[in-house]
Design an enzyme around this catalytic site. Structure first.
Site, PDB file in Angstrom:
ATOM      1  CB  SER A 595      10.446  21.509  29.420  1.00 15.44           C
ATOM      2  OG  SER A 595      10.352  22.607  30.287  1.00 15.44           O
ATOM      3  CG  ASP A 836      17.790  24.510  31.366  1.00 15.03           C
ATOM      4  OD1 ASP A 836      17.176  25.536  31.725  1.00 15.03           O
ATOM      5  OD2 ASP A 836      17.263  23.374  31.314  1.00 15.03           O
ATOM      6  CG  HIS A 861      14.823  24.332  28.955  1.00 16.31           C
ATOM      7  ND1 HIS A 861      14.961  23.715  30.178  1.00 16.31           N
ATOM      8  CD2 HIS A 861      13.497  24.263  28.660  1.00 16.31           C
ATOM      9  CE1 HIS A 861      13.782  23.308  30.609  1.00 16.31           C
ATOM     10  NE2 HIS A 861      12.872  23.620  29.699  1.00 16.31           N
TER      11      HIS A 861
END
Length: 898
Positions: A595, A836, A861
């Site tokens: 991320s 995602d 994700h």
């Protein structure tokens, strides 16, 4: 761009610029260096800015090259010259800046000329006496007797000075404008004169030859000091009535340059008895004390090598650099710390035996010797080839007839020539590796360690980091204890050069990472690697000294140091120190993140390739800046996820927003909604509920992973309609299905953890400006307009600052980020799951053999870096296995190249 003096000194005097602008039909641009000439901080004079401890802290090379980057981008934009290549040029310190600029901003400058750039004179890369050795050689080659006279003169000065009235005798002998107060004043003056004569020992006069003729001629007596004074006269000419011992120390330059060498540009000059000068070893403690006395700061002697490249700078340039010409003249004492050999086909050394400091970029003359003309011609031929290749590689090439008439084919930029030396912020979808996985009713990703590891295997350490790596204000030296956690269990050790895996912390405590990042555990075991988890500044326990987390974020000055650039510098310092302490210089470092920290991992490999051998960037949305992808990209994928799970569920969600507004508009409507959704606190406005549902749908899509697949869970609840057949009843059934039946009430602030939100809210208000929104009927959400003015106003109201929406693309790479990665990046794996929503802003295709995209159609994700499970589907196992095989290939190549 200017030197450490006014820009007026450069314009018209740097021959390389007008000659090559004319040759290539180029724009000529000179940019003044901050704090010199007229480029002084607003509201200050030059002297005041250097006397102010806070303001002068911003005078450093990192800030200077950031200035250059901003100006060049702005200039090209205003000239509509996006396709025009940029060449940056500099000499001496400016030559270092030109080379460093090309390394740090290769997406802005197509190439660099670094004339007489002593980039090796840091951190003991070359011997301390390197400069003085060449000065000595220059004098010896002109006249051995001259050299011998100079070498013996220092003790003679000391002998005379020790006599009664000896200083007065020396003052008369050397016709000083002011009486000499101590012998060192005269010796410093003579040492400077001899050094300058050697540094600029160029045709047609060759000052070393002139000085030695004066000394050997002995017109002012046959004694040693008389001959030395004859050399002084020969250097300056006969016209002077007296000689100013501060002649070589211009005060308008000294204070600023003295500051720079007392902060980051620590060049360890020193020598024993092996040169023409008296012995004067470099003593860092004395150097430090001198800087402390003058400026109140300690130097940072490792700053330049950590940021730009250290002990292995030649290997770094070979592997990660391109299109840099290093020119040198071997009579220049600084050439001993310059690049004197070709490093690759595009990192070239063009030197001359007879040349001096920066001579090659000075104006040409009809009397120039052939070797100087040949050196300049060779440089031009290299640049010509760069331009040829650049235009051939342009994605869309103009017809030849049009190319011939282009108004602005290139920009030639002189970097520095020196003579010496979405909705409003709360509605934005959140990043994060594990945030969505923690909220599930049934958490499929256990936070416990696998059987091969225990909590006792993880040891906690702290590293004292400066608050500010790039500036040198008083508060820059405030430290904080950066927490890092290490597992030595599987490490093969330094003797085997076993690898080091470093997980770069994101916007949460490292406690969330340790033991739950399967990538780290599995690959440390597989490759005999060291596991290191480095916590991000201002999160977890890594808080500035003397502050709580809340206090640090409320302090406008302190929170300014929470940004990605400073975080990457933390990681760089920590890794360098850790390898040094473990004697693990040969151990390859592999950084990983997911991320936001996936962005950090990719950026770290781009900015510090000399520290990290490779990087894994899981679910890193590095394209979600500066309009690189459409603003609605995120919500489009969320919508697709719901459509694929259940079209009827999608339709229900899509129609629910107007229904919420309809009910809310009724008398006691908000109260009815509060009861319907069992909110822990009464609703004050309908938008609170809509933002909560927006976040819930975003989270379940972002973390839509096996085995439970939360989008399917939510849609099962909505389609089942256990809480009534009306639209809002079905929507609430989806909420209950996600959390389970056990909740008595539902907190609408569920998705906004205060620890994360405050810090992350600040980061998105300064540099992490992601443009997320959607128009009407584009997605299953209502219109979520992105208005920069509203975004800016929110940030100004909350933090008192305007965002910098273009900084990420300026510093890390912008519009042509894929081309930037292709040309200047290597050894980065970008993993994404296409369910995602942030994958829409990720790298989804291979860019080169070493910039690899590993995607999974059903992935979510960061699921690829979480703990593995026996129930993992084949596609997830295959994705992880592919990543492992790539890393294995890179390690094999690394060890082969050692």
């Amino acid at each position: 761009m200017g030197e450490e003096t006014s820009l007026d000194d450069d314009v018209g005097s740097i021959g390389f610029m007008p000659e090559n602008s004319r040759r290539f039909g180029a724009l000529e641009l000179y940019i003044e260096h901050r704090y010199y000439g007229k480029s002084i901080p607003h509201g200050f004079t030059g002297e005041e800015s250097l006397e102010n401890a806070t303001i002068r802290g911003y005078l450093n090379s990192a800030q200077a090259i950031a200035d250059y980057a901003e100006i060049i981008i702005n200039l090209k934009k205003n000239l509509s010259a996006d396709s025009s290549p940029v060449i940056v040029v500099g000499g001496s310190y400016g030559g270092m800046l030109a080379a460093w600029f090309r390394l740090k901003y290769p997406h802005i400058a197509m190439g660099a000329l670094a004339s007489s750039a002593p980039i090796l004179y840091f951190d003991d890369i070359v011997p301390h006496n390197s400069y003085d050795v060449v000065v000595t050689k220059d004098f010896q080659e002109v006249s051995w007797s001259c050299y011998d006279t100079v070498k013996r003169s220092w003790s003679e000065i000391d002998r005379v000075a020790a006599k009664p009235n000896g200083l007065s005798e020396l003052s008369k002998k050397f016709k000083t404008c002011k009486p000499i107060k101590k012998a060192s004043e005269l010796k410093d003056y003579l040492e400077y004169m001899d050094s300058v004569a050697a540094q600029y020992n160029s045709p047609p006069d060759y000052p070393v030859t002139a000085v030695c003729k004066g000394i050997d001629g002995g017109a002012n007596g046959t004694d040693i000091l008389g001959r030395i004074f004859s050399g002084v006269i020969a250097y300056h000419g006969e016209s002077r009535k007296c000689y100013d011992l501060n002649d070589f120390l211009s005060t308008d330059k000294l204070s600023a340059w003295d500051w720079q060498t007392c902060s980051e540009l620590v060049t360890p000059f020193g020598r024993g008895n092996e040169t023409i000068f008296q012995a004067s070893p470099f003593d860092y403690n004395k150097y430090k004390d001198s800087c402390m006395k003058k400026f109140g700061v300690e130097p940072r002697p490792h700053s330049a090598t950590t940021y730009y490249g250290g002990q292995h700078i030649k290997m770094i340039l070979k592997r990660f650099g391109s299109n840099i010409i290093f020119t040198n003249g071997l009579l220049d004492p600084y050439s001993n710390s310059g690049m004197l050999e070709n490093i690759s086909d595009t990192i070239l050394a063009v030197y001359t035996k007879e040349g001096s400091h920066c001579l090659d970029i000075m104006p040409a003359s009809a009397d120039d010797p052939k070797w100087l003309t040949a050196q300049r011609n060779k440089t031009v031929e290299v640049i010509k080839w760069w331009f040829h290749k650049y235009y051939n590689d342009l994605p869309i090439r103009a017809p030849r007839s049009f190319q011939a008439t282009l108004w602005l084919p290139c920009l030639c930029i002189l970097l520095l020539f020196v003579t010496f030396t979405c909705a409003l912020q709360p509605g934005r979808p959140r990043l994060g590796v594990r945030r969505g996985y923690k909220n599930r009713a049934q958490n499929s990703h256990s936070q416990s360690l696998p059987a091969t590891s225990t909590k006792n295997d993880y040891q906690t350490f702290y590293y004292d980091q400066p608050l500010d790596h790039f500036n040198y204000q008083p508060e820059s030296y405030i430290t904080f204890r950066q927490r890092y956690i290490v597992n030595f269990t599987h490490w093969g050790g330094a003797k085997k050069a076993a690898p080091i895996f470093v997980y770069l912390g994101g916007e949460s405590t490292s406690d969330d990472d340790v033991g739950s990042t399967g990538f780290m555990i599995d690959n440390a075991r597989r490759f005999g690697g060291l596991e290191v988890y480095a916590e991000h500044r201002f999160y977890g326990q890594s808080i500035p000294h003397g502050f709580t987390r809340e206090g640090a974020l409320k302090n406008a000055t302190i929170r300014g140091y929470l940004n990605s650039n400073q975080a990457l510098a933390d990681y760089a310092e920590l890794i360098v120190s850790l390898k040094k302490n473990l004697l693990a210089d040969s151990s390859p470092v592999f950084v990983a993140g997911g991320s936001y920290s996936g962005e950090l991992a990719a950026w770290f490999r781009l900015k510090y390739p000399h520290i990290a051998m490779g990087a894994l960037a899981s679910s890193a949305p590095i394209l979600y800046f500066d309009d690189l992808v459409p603003p609605n990209s995120y919500y489009v994928v969320v919508t697709q996820d719901f459509q694929e799970a259940s079209w009827s569920c999608y339709e229900t969600v899509k129609s629910s927003w107007s229904e919420i507004d309809r009910v809310a508009a009724k008398p006691n409507g908000l109260s009815k909604l509060s009861k319907k959704f069992k909110t822990c606190k009464p609703l004050k406005k309908a938008s609170d509920l809509k933002e909560y549902l927006n976040s819930l749908y975003s989270v379940v899509a972002q973390y839509d992973s096996p085995p439970d697949y939360p989008v399917t869970t939510v849609c099962g609840g909505i389609d089942g309609g256990a809480n009534g057949t009306d639209i809002l009843g079905r929507i609430f059934s989806g909420v209950v299905a996600y959390y389970g039946e056990s909740k008595k009430c539902y907190d609408l602030g569920e998705f906004f953890s205060s620890e994360i939100l405050d810090g992350w809210d600040w980061q998105t208000c300064n540099e992490e400006v992601t443009i997320i929104g959607c128009g009407p009927n584009e997605t299953m959400f209502p219109e979520i307009s992105y208005d920069y003015k509203d975004y800016r106003d929110y940030c100004v109201n909350k933090f008192g600052v305007e965002p910098a929406p273009h900084w990420v693309t300026t510093y890390y790479g912008g519009e042509q980020i894929k081309r930037v990665l292709h040309k200047f990046g290597s050894n980065i794996i970008f993993t994404n799951g296409l369910r995602d929503p942030y994958s829409s802003a990720g790298i989804l295709e291979d860019i080169s053999d070493t910039l690899v995209a590993v995607t999974a159609k059903n992935g979510s994700h960061t699921v690829d870096i979480l703990l593995a499970s026996e129930d993992d589907p084949d596609w997830l196992v295959d994705q992880r296995l592919k990543v492992t095989k790539i890393i294995e290939q890179w390690f094999n190549k690394y060890y082969k190249d050692l």
